[in-house]
Write a protein that holds these residues in place. Structure first.
Motif, PDB file in Angstrom:
ATOM      1  N   SER A 254      46.942  45.179  38.167  1.00 30.19           N
ATOM      2  CA  SER A 254      46.217  46.083  37.488  1.00 30.19           C
ATOM      3  C   SER A 254      47.023  47.456  37.385  1.00 30.19           C
ATOM      4  O   SER A 254      46.399  48.309  36.397  1.00 30.19           O
ATOM      5  CB  SER A 254      45.039  46.127  38.287  1.00 30.19           C
TER       6      SER A 254
ATOM      7  N   GLU B 283      34.997  42.782  38.684  1.00 33.41           N
ATOM      8  CA  GLU B 283      35.523  44.128  39.366  1.00 33.41           C
ATOM      9  C   GLU B 283      34.334  45.004  39.139  1.00 33.41           C
ATOM     10  O   GLU B 283      33.299  44.967  38.485  1.00 33.41           O
ATOM     11  CB  GLU B 283      36.776  44.559  39.059  1.00 33.41           C
TER      12      GLU B 283
ATOM     13  N   VAL C  77      37.502  42.018  34.201  1.00 35.51           N
ATOM     14  CA  VAL C  77      38.743  42.200  33.721  1.00 35.51           C
ATOM     15  C   VAL C  77      39.343  41.056  33.663  1.00 35.51           C
ATOM     16  O   VAL C  77      39.555  39.908  34.285  1.00 35.51           O
ATOM     17  CB  VAL C  77      39.463  43.174  34.939  1.00 35.51           C
TER      18      VAL C  77
ATOM     19  N   TYR D  98      43.168  39.152  33.348  1.00 37.60           N
ATOM     20  CA  TYR D  98      44.462  39.263  33.587  1.00 37.60           C
ATOM     21  C   TYR D  98      45.179  38.038  32.971  1.00 37.60           C
ATOM     22  O   TYR D  98      44.745  36.816  33.076  1.00 37.60           O
ATOM     23  CB  TYR D  98      44.640  39.028  35.337  1.00 37.60           C
TER      24      TYR D  98
ATOM     25  N   SER E 208      47.391  43.243  32.658  1.00 32.77           N
ATOM     26  CA  SER E 208      45.830  43.435  32.035  1.00 32.77           C
ATOM     27  C   SER E 208      45.618  44.488  31.367  1.00 32.77           C
ATOM     28  O   SER E 208      44.610  44.770  31.066  1.00 32.77           O
ATOM     29  CB  SER E 208      45.089  43.988  33.685  1.00 32.77           C
TER      30      SER E 208
END
Length: 707
Positions: free
Chosen positions: A334, A442, A447, A449, A473
């Protein structure tokens, strides 16, 4: 206007050039002895696959009367004639290397092959015991009568042909003994003065051949091996589903037509011709060899414990200084995108990424393409655990990964039993892209990845294959990954991609557009350049576009490991193109494409070569690497490879490869330099105490390979 056929090198002959370059490593006295043996075994394995796939396909075309010429102007029959001539010369070189160079050198090093006539009384008693306990109870001879049905001779397995006297009318009879599944290939003999004294399986059987035929004189016994056509495809319109269709293909391969007969050179003309006739082969498809068959087996000797002075110095993968083993992978990705270059850097962070995703309660879903993986894959186990913990897990399993089909079928069923949604790809297309996406809840929302790679999710081959892993990300690349999986799993047309180039939809057009932009900039007087690293360059359209770019003044550097059908350095056609190929201890496998683009240096990585199959008949992706640190590092990686003067070959305008001549600057061995840099980066990070890093201990496979 039709392309000039003189501008293209035949694909099959170019592949044989590649295998010749691998064979040159086996013949190089500067390479450690056991590594030379390993390279020799790889050339034999490569030839096996070449005959099963490429020669088998060409033979089918010839039998069907097809006369369509390839881009170089050769018909299927013309290609077969040229191939068999080249292969015969290559096989002679292989066995001369083994017989005249490697075997004597191995004996001097303490690894000695014993012949039956050399065995003394004590080893002879040992072999007698091995025969009685391991061979005689297992091996069953099969009679081969001229009038009866031909017993199945299994593909690539070692057999012994025995000619017996005293047949009907005083003639001879032929029997065949299958050896391939009986036991191991090498019998270690007791010896007082040898470090490793061994005899091959076929020699042990030959010593005791008469025991299987009491009352029948054995006139001669010769080892042989048959290669069968493996160029068989699933008939998807006829199969009830891809899984059952693939199982039918695996069964069909067992009885497909023979394409090659290898037999010991000492075999009589009678024995050889009788086998040839029963197998239905033509004389050019028979290869008498003066040495042990299936040199691929001899790679096992290179893996023996000890004899380290005759092996490569271990180059263990180093921990990446960008990855902190004490912090979750999601936290690190991140913050910044991570680029890893294997095997110089460890594959462990990639496995951690998937294992942490399986265990993290905030992870909602995992979607992953699985093409090839290891036998006891931690990645597959992590996906099973994730599904069992009620995560939404989707695995796109490619059942048509050649020669890994049976393994893929096995663990596809295991994944399904664990609750994984298994998708068998897109009808009519092989899914070859290397993508994994993890969706995580989150505080600011979901999010994505993503891992994009140039190689498979395989922690074993990641220690010997030169591949890139890109973990990010980036919202745009995450959205592209979602669109990709929706297209593959749902058979929907993908929405607009932010940066991804996907085959067979728009990768070809995207690459052509990038080349045309360089052409236009060059015509306007701007600097224009293309750097491309790939395994194979075959596609006539892409080659033609590179010729067009060269004529417009674009500087083009190509790093092509294997097949290259382009002719560089031809005046008025390709004088601005250079081509090199690196053959070293690691298998060059990463695909990287870099376009100057007015100084922006657009850079892509992926698993797609510039071949018709990758661009038109496979599901592939090329991903743009936009973050500055990763893009800068890729430029340095490419520059190191292009500067190689120790393990690289240069392709000339005549289509011949020659060792690259070192310039006045210092000599460069790119793989050694990249390993040195990885070690230096790890030491620097450790000394600076930036992260708590642990060195990687040498493991099996760290010494390298080249297929």
């Amino acid at each position: 206007m039709a392309p000039d056929r003189s501008h293209f090198i035949n694909r099959e002959l170019s592949w044989l050039d590649f295998n010749d370059r691998v064979l040159a490593e086996a013949r190089d006295p500067g390479t450690p002895l056991l590594e030379r043996l390993r390279f020799l075994s790889i050339t034999a394995s490569n030839l096996d696959e070449f005959f099963m796939v490429r020669v088998g396909g060409l033979q089918l075309q010839r039998r069907e009367g097809k006369r369509k010429k390839d881009p170089s102007g050769l018909t299927p029959a013309g290609q077969l004639k040229a191939i068999l001539k080249r292969v015969r010369s290559m096989v002679e070189t292989q066995y001369a290397c083994y017989r005249e160079d490697l075997e004597p050198a191995l004996a001097r090093a303490g690894i000695r092959r014993a012949r039956p006539e050399e065995v003394e009384s004590e080893p002879r008693r040992f072999l007698r015991s091995a025969f009685e306990e391991q061979l005689f109870p297992l091996i069953t001879p099969m009679s081969i009568e001229a009038e009866g049905p031909m017993p199945l001779i299994h593909n690539l397995e070692l057999h012994m042909a025995v000619l017996l006297s005293g047949g009907e009318d005083g003639g001879t009879e032929l029997a065949v003994m299958p050896l391939g599944r009986a036991t191991h290939r090498f019998f270690s003999l007791p010896s007082r003065d040898e470090l490793y004294h061994y005899m091959t399986l076929e020699d042990v059987v030959r010593m005791h051949a008469a025991e299987w035929f009491p009352g029948r004189p054995v006139q001669e016994a010769a080892a042989f091996r048959v290669t069968r056509n493996a160029d068989l495809a699933v008939q998807e319109d006829e199969a009830p589903d891809l899984l059952s269709g693939m199982e039918e293909v695996l069964e069909a391969r067992k009885q497909s037509g023979p394409v090659r007969l290898e037999i010991e050179g000492a075999a009589s003309h009678e024995l050889r011709s009788r086998l040839q006739d029963r197998l239905g082969l033509k004389r050019p498809e028979v290869f008498p060899v003066h040495g042990p068959l299936n040199l691929n087996d001899f790679g096992a000797l290179a893996d023996m414990e000890g004899f380290d002075e005759h092996k490569f110095e271990p180059w263990p993968p180093q921990p990446s200084p960008e990855v902190d083993p004490g912090r979750p992978m999601f936290d690190q990705i991140s913050e910044r995108s991570l680029l890893l270059y294997h095997p110089y850097e460890s594959f462990d962070p990639v496995v951690r990424f998937i294992e942490e995703a399986a265990a993290d309660p905030d992870v909602l879903a995992i979607k992953q393409v699985l093409y090839r993986t290891s036998r006891n894959s931690p990645v597959v186990e992590a996906l099973k655990r994730a599904a069992e913990s009620n995560k939404y897990v989707t695995a796109v399993v490619e059942l048509r990964a050649r020669f890994d089909e049976a393994r893929n079928i096995e663990w596809a069923r295991q994944l399904e039993q664990s609750g994984v949604q298994v998708i068998y790809g897109v009808r009519g297309l092989k899914t070859h892209a290397k993508v994994c996406i993890v969706m995580r809840r989150e505080p600011d929302g979901i999010v994505r990845y993503v891992h994009y790679g140039t190689g498979n999710f395989n922690e074993v081959t990641a220690r010997v294959y030169g591949d890139l892993s890109y973990m990010t990300s980036d919202p745009n690349l995450g959205a592209d990954a979602s669109s990709f999986f929706n297209a593959v799993c749902g058979y929907s047309q993908p929405r607009h991609f932010n940066g991804l180039l996907m085959a067979p939809i728009h990768m070809r057009d995207g690459l052509v557009a990038l080349i045309e932009q360089e052409i236009e900039r060059s015509r306007q007087g701007q600097k224009a350049a293309i750097d491309a690293k790939m395994n194979s360059l075959v596609d006539p359209g892409m080659i033609g576009k590179l010729y067009e770019a060269s004529k417009a003044g674009v500087r083009i550097r190509l790093n092509v490991r294997g097949i290259c059908c382009l002719r560089p350095g031809v005046k008025g056609l390709s004088e601005n193109i250079t081509v090199l190929s690196i053959i070293d201890r690691f298998l060059e496998h990463a695909r990287v494409f870099r376009f100057r683009h007015g100084g922006e240096h657009l850079t892509y990585i992926g698993s797609a070569d510039w071949m018709p199959r990758n661009l038109d008949r496979r599901v592939e992706v090329l991903v743009p690497v936009d973050d500055a640190p990763s893009r800068k590092r890729l430029r340095k990686i490419l520059d190191v490879h292009f500067s190689d003067s120790e393990k690289s070959w240069t392709l000339g305008p005549d289509g011949n490869w020659s060792r690259t001549k070192a310039a006045k600057r210092k000599k460069v061995r790119s793989q050694a330099e990249l390993h040195r840099r990885a070690c230096e980066a790890f030491r620097t990070a450790r000394q600076a105490n930036r992260t708590v890093l642990q060195p990687h201990l040498p493991q099996e496979g760290d010494r390298g390979m080249n297929r």
